[in-house]
Write an enzyme that holds these catalytic residues in place. Structure first.
Site, PDB file in Angstrom:
ATOM      1  N   ASP A   1       0.841  -1.197   0.000  1.00  0.00           N
ATOM      2  CA  ASP A   1       0.000   0.000   0.000  1.00  0.00           C
ATOM      3  C   ASP A   1       0.878   1.250   0.000  1.00  0.00           C
ATOM      4  O   ASP A   1       1.733   1.421   0.872  1.00  0.00           O
ATOM      5  CB  ASP A   1      -0.891  -0.009   1.250  1.00  0.00           C
ATOM      6  CG  ASP A   1      -1.767   1.226   1.334  1.00  0.00           C
ATOM      7  OD1 ASP A   1      -2.872   1.197   0.782  1.00  0.00           O
ATOM      8  OD2 ASP A   1      -1.345   2.224   1.960  1.00  0.00           O
TER       9      ASP A   1
ATOM     10  N   TYR B   1       2.752   9.922   0.229  1.00  0.00           N
ATOM     11  CA  TYR B   1       3.760   9.256   1.062  1.00  0.00           C
ATOM     12  C   TYR B   1       5.177   9.396   0.492  1.00  0.00           C
ATOM     13  O   TYR B   1       6.152   9.139   1.204  1.00  0.00           O
ATOM     14  CB  TYR B   1       3.482   7.742   1.190  1.00  0.00           C
ATOM     15  CG  TYR B   1       2.184   7.352   1.820  1.00  0.00           C
ATOM     16  CD1 TYR B   1       1.415   8.244   2.558  1.00  0.00           C
ATOM     17  CD2 TYR B   1       1.703   6.048   1.686  1.00  0.00           C
ATOM     18  CE1 TYR B   1       0.202   7.858   3.121  1.00  0.00           C
ATOM     19  CE2 TYR B   1       0.510   5.647   2.249  1.00  0.00           C
ATOM     20  CZ  TYR B   1      -0.244   6.560   2.959  1.00  0.00           C
ATOM     21  OH  TYR B   1      -1.431   6.163   3.504  1.00  0.00           O
TER      22      TYR B   1
ATOM     23  N   LYS C   1      -2.988   5.920  -3.896  1.00  0.00           N
ATOM     24  CA  LYS C   1      -4.077   6.834  -3.559  1.00  0.00           C
ATOM     25  C   LYS C   1      -3.910   8.202  -4.209  1.00  0.00           C
ATOM     26  O   LYS C   1      -2.795   8.705  -4.343  1.00  0.00           O
ATOM     27  CB  LYS C   1      -4.167   7.009  -2.035  1.00  0.00           C
ATOM     28  CG  LYS C   1      -4.222   5.703  -1.266  1.00  0.00           C
ATOM     29  CD  LYS C   1      -4.323   5.922   0.231  1.00  0.00           C
ATOM     30  CE  LYS C   1      -3.998   4.651   0.996  1.00  0.00           C
ATOM     31  NZ  LYS C   1      -2.564   4.376   1.045  1.00  0.00           N
TER      32      LYS C   1
ATOM     33  N   HIS D   1      -7.935   9.421  -1.440  1.00  0.00           N
ATOM     34  CA  HIS D   1      -7.282   9.349  -0.135  1.00  0.00           C
ATOM     35  C   HIS D   1      -8.145   9.933   0.992  1.00  0.00           C
ATOM     36  O   HIS D   1      -8.237   9.363   2.081  1.00  0.00           O
ATOM     37  CB  HIS D   1      -5.932  10.080  -0.203  1.00  0.00           C
ATOM     38  CG  HIS D   1      -4.934   9.590   0.794  1.00  0.00           C
ATOM     39  ND1 HIS D   1      -3.571   9.627   0.575  1.00  0.00           N
ATOM     40  CD2 HIS D   1      -5.078   9.042   2.022  1.00  0.00           C
ATOM     41  CE1 HIS D   1      -2.941   9.121   1.627  1.00  0.00           C
ATOM     42  NE2 HIS D   1      -3.841   8.770   2.516  1.00  0.00           N
TER      43      HIS D   1
ATOM     44  N   GLN E   1     -10.803   2.196   2.876  1.00  0.00           N
ATOM     45  CA  GLN E   1      -9.654   1.985   3.773  1.00  0.00           C
ATOM     46  C   GLN E   1      -9.754   2.989   4.918  1.00  0.00           C
ATOM     47  O   GLN E   1      -9.764   4.194   4.691  1.00  0.00           O
ATOM     48  CB  GLN E   1      -8.347   2.181   3.006  1.00  0.00           C
ATOM     49  CG  GLN E   1      -7.117   1.802   3.825  1.00  0.00           C
ATOM     50  CD  GLN E   1      -5.813   2.112   3.105  1.00  0.00           C
ATOM     51  OE1 GLN E   1      -5.028   2.934   3.567  1.00  0.00           O
ATOM     52  NE2 GLN E   1      -5.577   1.455   1.970  1.00  0.00           N
TER      53      GLN E   1
ATOM     54  N   ASN F   1      11.340  -3.252  11.072  1.00  0.00           N
ATOM     55  CA  ASN F   1      12.056  -4.212  11.900  1.00  0.00           C
ATOM     56  C   ASN F   1      11.830  -5.624  11.341  1.00  0.00           C
ATOM     57  O   ASN F   1      10.696  -6.090  11.256  1.00  0.00           O
ATOM     58  CB  ASN F   1      11.531  -4.111  13.340  1.00  0.00           C
ATOM     59  CG  ASN F   1      12.205  -5.077  14.275  1.00  0.00           C
ATOM     60  OD1 ASN F   1      12.023  -6.290  14.156  1.00  0.00           O
ATOM     61  ND2 ASN F   1      12.971  -4.559  15.214  1.00  0.00           N
ATOM     62  N   LYS F   2      12.911  -6.305  10.950  1.00  0.00           N
ATOM     63  CA  LYS F   2      12.778  -7.596  10.263  1.00  0.00           C
ATOM     64  C   LYS F   2      12.045  -8.632  11.110  1.00  0.00           C
ATOM     65  O   LYS F   2      11.251  -9.420  10.593  1.00  0.00           O
ATOM     66  CB  LYS F   2      14.159  -8.117   9.853  1.00  0.00           C
ATOM     67  CG  LYS F   2      14.760  -7.356   8.684  1.00  0.00           C
ATOM     68  CD  LYS F   2      16.013  -8.024   8.158  1.00  0.00           C
ATOM     69  CE  LYS F   2      16.498  -7.305   6.893  1.00  0.00           C
ATOM     70  NZ  LYS F   2      17.681  -7.968   6.306  1.00  0.00           N
TER      71      LYS F   2
ATOM     72  N   ARG G   1       9.808  -8.030  13.461  1.00  0.00           N
ATOM     73  CA  ARG G   1       8.375  -7.689  13.547  1.00  0.00           C
ATOM     74  C   ARG G   1       7.663  -7.932  12.217  1.00  0.00           C
ATOM     75  O   ARG G   1       6.490  -8.315  12.201  1.00  0.00           O
ATOM     76  CB  ARG G   1       8.196  -6.248  14.016  1.00  0.00           C
ATOM     77  CG  ARG G   1       8.422  -6.105  15.526  1.00  0.00           C
ATOM     78  CD  ARG G   1       7.796  -4.846  16.073  1.00  0.00           C
ATOM     79  NE  ARG G   1       8.533  -3.646  15.669  1.00  0.00           N
ATOM     80  CZ  ARG G   1       9.545  -3.129  16.343  1.00  0.00           C
ATOM     81  NH1 ARG G   1       9.956  -3.709  17.448  1.00  0.00           N
ATOM     82  NH2 ARG G   1      10.152  -2.037  15.920  1.00  0.00           N
TER      83      ARG G   1
ATOM     84  N   GLU H   1       6.942 -11.491  12.489  1.00  0.00           N
ATOM     85  CA  GLU H   1       5.928 -11.753  13.526  1.00  0.00           C
ATOM     86  C   GLU H   1       4.527 -11.383  13.050  1.00  0.00           C
ATOM     87  O   GLU H   1       3.554 -12.071  13.362  1.00  0.00           O
ATOM     88  CB  GLU H   1       6.250 -10.936  14.794  1.00  0.00           C
ATOM     89  CG  GLU H   1       7.297 -11.553  15.689  1.00  0.00           C
ATOM     90  CD  GLU H   1       7.592 -10.684  16.902  1.00  0.00           C
ATOM     91  OE1 GLU H   1       6.974  -9.604  17.029  1.00  0.00           O
ATOM     92  OE2 GLU H   1       8.449 -11.073  17.705  1.00  0.00           O
ATOM     93  N   ASN H   2       4.445 -10.287  12.292  1.00  0.00           N
ATOM     94  CA  ASN H   2       3.133  -9.828  11.837  1.00  0.00           C
ATOM     95  C   ASN H   2       2.477 -10.814  10.870  1.00  0.00           C
ATOM     96  O   ASN H   2       1.256 -10.779  10.676  1.00  0.00           O
ATOM     97  CB  ASN H   2       3.253  -8.452  11.170  1.00  0.00           C
ATOM     98  CG  ASN H   2       3.590  -7.356  12.168  1.00  0.00           C
ATOM     99  OD1 ASN H   2       3.349  -7.494  13.364  1.00  0.00           O
ATOM    100  ND2 ASN H   2       4.162  -6.256  11.691  1.00  0.00           N
TER     101      ASN H   2
END
Length: 321
Positions: A50, A55, A85, A118, A187, A266-267, A269, A272-273
């Protein structure tokens, strides 16, 4: 972990990965770190990415996609689901198509899978992508004509699907009065501390799929807080289950039938996600989460101005904050 490890949900004729990787990092800027994180996410099996014009992450994502293809981490562009967006300064009928063409150029792609409005408000044309922006440039969005331009982008094949972001029930109703294509997605912010029950029910009735952003409270962003990850009820559930609070949050969103976007550099995390699909929350867990006091994190106050189209946050969101 392969790419098949993230379930997909059928939305109309589209297959959407239920877990996506977000690229909104404030202050908004492209970076080598972002590109490397996206590449790492692709290696682990993420397939939905996304981005947004505002951004400034489209070039980094485009470079990562090109490199992933070169390295054969993915066999084809079709293996990815890419969302971008339309920013508010391009929220005018004659600027929608050029804005999408610019996005495609930055991404190095011939099409994207989903293009979203957006926010339900425009800025004067030519005011750029700076955030924060001058509130004197806020102007009402012509939903009917802007959506017609979005539909044209879809007809041209430059985006496979179109949708919206940060739209309330009332604003969706207004859009649907004149639309030929129903938004595929809305979203919105959603977490155990902002569960969006009314909006989710409305979207389900209208055939609009909800995608959640800031499921962990968006810590480290302009609007983020630690309140989600510091929630005692979520901590208790996580401890009892041997999971992280983040995993409990993501699993809860997924169990609501909602797709979810999460961002991390963070690799550990990032990995983990992904680990939320081989276990479930109990009925007791879900009941506890349903009792959590609700409070919106992102109030959108930059769009509120006493001389602008929305004079209060209540008016902007059409509901109590």
């Amino acid at each position: 972990m392969g790419s098949n490890s993230i379930p997909r949900i059928r939305v109309g004729s589209t297959s959407l990965p239920v877990l996506g990787f977000g690229t909104a990092v404030f202050p908004f800027a492209a970076s080598e770190t972002m590109k490397e994180s996206i590449l790492h996410a692709i290696k682990l099996g993420y397939r939905h990415f996304d981005t947004a014009a505002v951004y400034n992450s489209e070039p980094s994502l485009g470079e990562a996609i090109a490199e992933a293809l070169r390295l054969r981490l993915i066999t084809s562009r079709e293996g990815l689901f890419i969302t971008s967006k339309l920013w508010c300064s391009d929220g005018h009928p004659h600027l929608v198509l050029p804005a999408l063409q610019t996005t495609l150029q930055k991404l190095g792609l011939e099409y994207i899978d989903l293009y979203l409005i957006h926010f339900p408000v425009s800025l004067k044309p030519g005011t750029g992508y700076e955030v924060p922006f001058n509130k004197e440039n806020l102007v009402p969005m012509d939903f009917k004509c802007v959506w017609e331009a979005m539909e044209e982008c879809h007809r041209l094949g430059l985006t496979k699907n179109i949708g919206v972001s940060n739209f309330s029930c009332k604003k969706l109703d207004q859009l649907l009065l004149t639309s030929n294509i129903t938004p595929m997605v809305n979203q919105v912010e959603m977490s155990p501390l902002w569960q969006q029950n009314k909006l989710r029910e409305f979207c389900e009735k209208k055939g609009i799929h909800v995608v959640a952003y800031s499921p962990l409270g968006a810590r480290g962003t302009l609007w983020g807080t630690n309140q989600v990850l510091d929630c005692e009820i979520l901590k208790e559930i996580a401890k009892a289950r041997g999971k992280t609070v983040a995993q409990v949050c993501l699993r809860w969103v997924y169990e609501q039938g909602v797709s979810v976007l999460v961002k991390s550099y963070n690799k550990e995390r990032i990995k983990e996600n992904l680990e939320i699909f081989d276990w479930t929350l109990s009925l007791e867990d879900c009941h506890k989460i349903s009792q959590i006091s609700q409070q919106k994190r992102y109030h959108g106050l930059e769009f509120v101005w006493d001389k602008g189209p929305y004079k209060s946050a209540l008016e902007f969101w059409d509901k109590k904050i």
